[in-house]
Write an enzyme that holds these catalytic residues in place. Structure first.
Site, PDB file in Angstrom:
ATOM      1  N   ARG A   9      10.522  -5.183  -5.212  1.00 59.65           N
ATOM      2  CA  ARG A   9      10.632  -3.588  -5.143  1.00 59.65           C
ATOM      3  C   ARG A   9      11.396  -3.287  -3.695  1.00 59.65           C
ATOM      4  O   ARG A   9      11.763  -2.319  -3.416  1.00 59.65           O
ATOM      5  CB  ARG A   9       9.525  -2.959  -5.342  1.00 59.65           C
ATOM      6  CG  ARG A   9       8.886  -3.264  -6.747  1.00 59.65           C
ATOM      7  CD  ARG A   9       8.353  -2.159  -7.314  1.00 59.65           C
ATOM      8  NE  ARG A   9       7.851  -2.603  -8.978  1.00 59.65           N
ATOM      9  CZ  ARG A   9       8.639  -2.660  -9.921  1.00 59.65           C
ATOM     10  NH1 ARG A   9       9.913  -2.125  -9.905  1.00 59.65           N
ATOM     11  NH2 ARG A   9       8.114  -3.212 -11.138  1.00 59.65           N
TER      12      ARG A   9
ATOM     13  N   ASP B 247       4.374   2.035  -7.597  1.00 60.93           N
ATOM     14  CA  ASP B 247       5.632   0.927  -7.718  1.00 60.93           C
ATOM     15  C   ASP B 247       6.771   1.770  -6.940  1.00 60.93           C
ATOM     16  O   ASP B 247       7.491   1.004  -6.489  1.00 60.93           O
ATOM     17  CB  ASP B 247       5.691   0.289  -8.779  1.00 60.93           C
ATOM     18  CG  ASP B 247       4.536  -0.689  -9.157  1.00 60.93           C
ATOM     19  OD1 ASP B 247       3.861  -1.013  -8.258  1.00 60.93           O
ATOM     20  OD2 ASP B 247       4.318  -0.642 -10.299  1.00 60.93           O
TER      21      ASP B 247
HETATM   22  C1  S3P Z   1       0.576  -2.631 -13.460  1.00 62.44           C
HETATM   23  C2  S3P Z   1      -0.238  -2.028 -12.852  1.00 62.44           C
HETATM   24  C3  S3P Z   1      -0.048  -1.564 -11.132  1.00 62.44           C
HETATM   25  C4  S3P Z   1       1.116  -1.652 -10.814  1.00 62.44           C
HETATM   26  C5  S3P Z   1       1.923  -3.125 -11.361  1.00 62.44           C
HETATM   27  C6  S3P Z   1       1.714  -3.202 -12.903  1.00 62.44           C
HETATM   28  C7  S3P Z   1       0.198  -3.059 -14.607  1.00 62.44           C
HETATM   29  O1  S3P Z   1      -1.148  -2.216 -10.484  1.00 62.44           O
HETATM   30  O2  S3P Z   1       1.263  -1.777  -9.363  1.00 62.44           O
HETATM   31  O3  S3P Z   1       2.980  -3.175 -11.017  1.00 62.44           O
HETATM   32  O4  S3P Z   1       0.996  -3.440 -15.453  1.00 62.44           O
HETATM   33  O5  S3P Z   1      -1.046  -2.853 -15.182  1.00 62.44           O
HETATM   34  P1  S3P Z   1      -2.470  -1.530 -10.301  1.00 62.44           P
HETATM   35  O6  S3P Z   1      -2.959  -1.149 -11.593  1.00 62.44           O
HETATM   36  O7  S3P Z   1      -3.479  -2.756  -9.737  1.00 62.44           O
HETATM   37  O8  S3P Z   1      -2.165  -0.621  -9.324  1.00 62.44           O
END
Ligand code: S3P
Length: 424
Positions: free
Chosen positions: A385, A312
């Site tokens: 973001r 992120d």
């Molecule tokens: C998150 C996992 C991430 C991240 C998202 C929040 C979470 O996504 O990008 O902002 O809380 O499990 P991915 O696990 O699909 O990469």
């Protein structure tokens, strides 16, 4: 909204609660016996969507602003919602709740905003179907809206093709309702908040390397959860403190879980002056205060298992790279294309319009840093973001930078502009 160059940034920022951990605290509290008290809960739109969904399934959740009190219904106590569950802009809500819904004894429909309706759900539909779940994409395009008919589930082992905590957590949560243990192996370790917090709530969950395994049907017990500050929100101030001349920012309460701290590793590799103070643990998660000072940065390579630990933060890191001497190469980041927006394309377009020498690749970008940045018109595409990253880029660009739909920061950091202003 308009932004311009800053002469310096100085002051103290206290980072609001972690988005991932706030979501999980509500979900696990809802599935537990007894009360869960969550402090420093993130009052961002995404986490409020999670609260709304569980209220619709009959869970009593009181939001006091400074804290959230959840009176859990127990693992098998959710009710069929009277209307469609709306997850707003939140991928975490959509994917994690799907794992829970797959194991209920009712049918419900799940949808979200325009962005959510274009994000891939096949990645959760496939393992859930392997467990025996009945989950359909209503428009047949593997995206929301989804129709989920709760059914008895089977334990599986799932070899996930993506390092995604959302996929991993979805399968593990469905595993709570399965007839045998469920495990997930991922190609690289994604954030492990589900494993840490579910264990604290009483689930039998273990991790070995990149495999997590859960046993079904635990008695989950309500807990007190103190949410650490979100390193993904801290990232903007870390970058700002490093890039803006004559700056010194003390960033309090930053979660530094090793599955999330990639930005700190990268900053260190780029030559950043960041010191950790007051390291401690809250609710099983490591936390520190960070002192960040203006630094001369140099390019680096970001790839492989580092990527899920900073996924992120890549929009902000690309901007740091634009201000660093030399070349930065980012690889293995194709996941950026399926976030709240196609972040890969938007970073490349937006930085190009600011005068940066940047080339997009199929799974990342190559940035030749060191050129001056120019103010530009940036379309955030309503991606929080992107808006926050380019508000920081504006502080080191000449002229005026205009950001379209800047209020989308509400998703993860409602007070972002106020906090930024306090440092000027
Ligand atoms: C998150 C996992 C991430 C991240 C998202 C929040 C979470 O996504 O990008 O902002 O809380 O499990 P991915 O696990 O699909 O990469």
């Amino acid at each position: 909204m308009e932004f311009k160059q800053a002469k310096f940034l100085k002051g103290i920022i206290r980072i609001p609660g972690d988005k991932s951990i706030s979501h999980r605290a509500v979900m696990f509290g809802a599935l537990s016996q007894g009360k869960t008290w969550v402090t420093n809960f993130l009052q961002g739109a995404d986490c409020l969507s999670t609260i709304d969904c569980f209220r619709k399934m009959g869970v009593d959740i009181q939001n006091h602003g400074d804290g959230v009190l959840i009176d859990g219904n127990g693992l098998h106590g959710l009710f069929k919602p009277k209307s469609v569950l709306d997850t707003g802009n939140s991928g975490t809500t959509t994917r994690l709740i799907s794992g829970i819904l797959a194991g209920q004894n009712f049918t419900c429909e799940l949808t979200g905003d325009e962005s959510i309706q274009s994000r891939p759900m096949g990645r959760i539909m496939k393992p859930l179907a392997m467990m025996g779940a009945d989950i359909q994409s209503i428009r047949g395009n593997d995206c929301a809206p989804l129709l989920i008919k709760g059914t008895p589930l089977h334990g599986i082992h799932y070899d996930s093709p993506v390092a995604s905590a959302q996929v991993k957590s979805c399968v593990l949560l469905a595993g709570l309702y399965a007839d045998a243990p469920t495990s997930v192996t991922e190609p690289a370790l994604s954030r492990d908040h589900t494993e840490l917090m579910l264990s604290a709530f009483g689930a039998n969950i273990t991790s070995e390397g990149t495999t997590a395994t859960i046993l079904p049907n635990p008695e989950l017990q309500g807990q007190k959860v103190q949410v650490p500050g979100d390193i993904s929100s801290a990232a903007y101030f870390i970058a700002a403190g490093l890039m803006v001349p004559n700056s010194e920012i003390y960033i309090k309460n930053v979660g530094i879980n090793p599955t999330r701290d990639g930005i700190l590793q990268v900053c260190k590799a780029m030559g950043a002056d960041i010191t950790y103070e007051n390291q401690h643990t809250v609710s099983g998660e490591p936390v520190a205060d960070l002192l960040v000072r203006t630094s001369t940065l140099h390019g680096t390579t970001i790839e492989g298992s580092l990527i899920p630990t900073l996924i992120d933060e890549l929009p902000m890191i690309a901007i740091l790279a634009a201000c660093a001497d030399g070349t930065t190469v980012i690889r293995d980041a194709q996941e950026l294309r399926v976030k709240e927006s196609d972040r890969l394309a938007i970073i490349v377009d937006s930085l190009t319009s600011m005068g940066v020498d940047i080339t997009g690749t199929s799974d990342g970008m190559i940035i030749n840093g060191g050129r001056p940045l120019h103010g530009a018109f940036i379309d955030s595409h309503k991606d929080h973001r992107i808006a926050m990253s380019f508000a920081i880029a504006a502080l080191v660009a000449d002229g005026i930078t205009q950001i379209k739909d800047a209020d989308c920061v509400n998703i993860s950091y409602p007070d972002f502009y106020k906090d930024l202003q306090s440092l000027m």
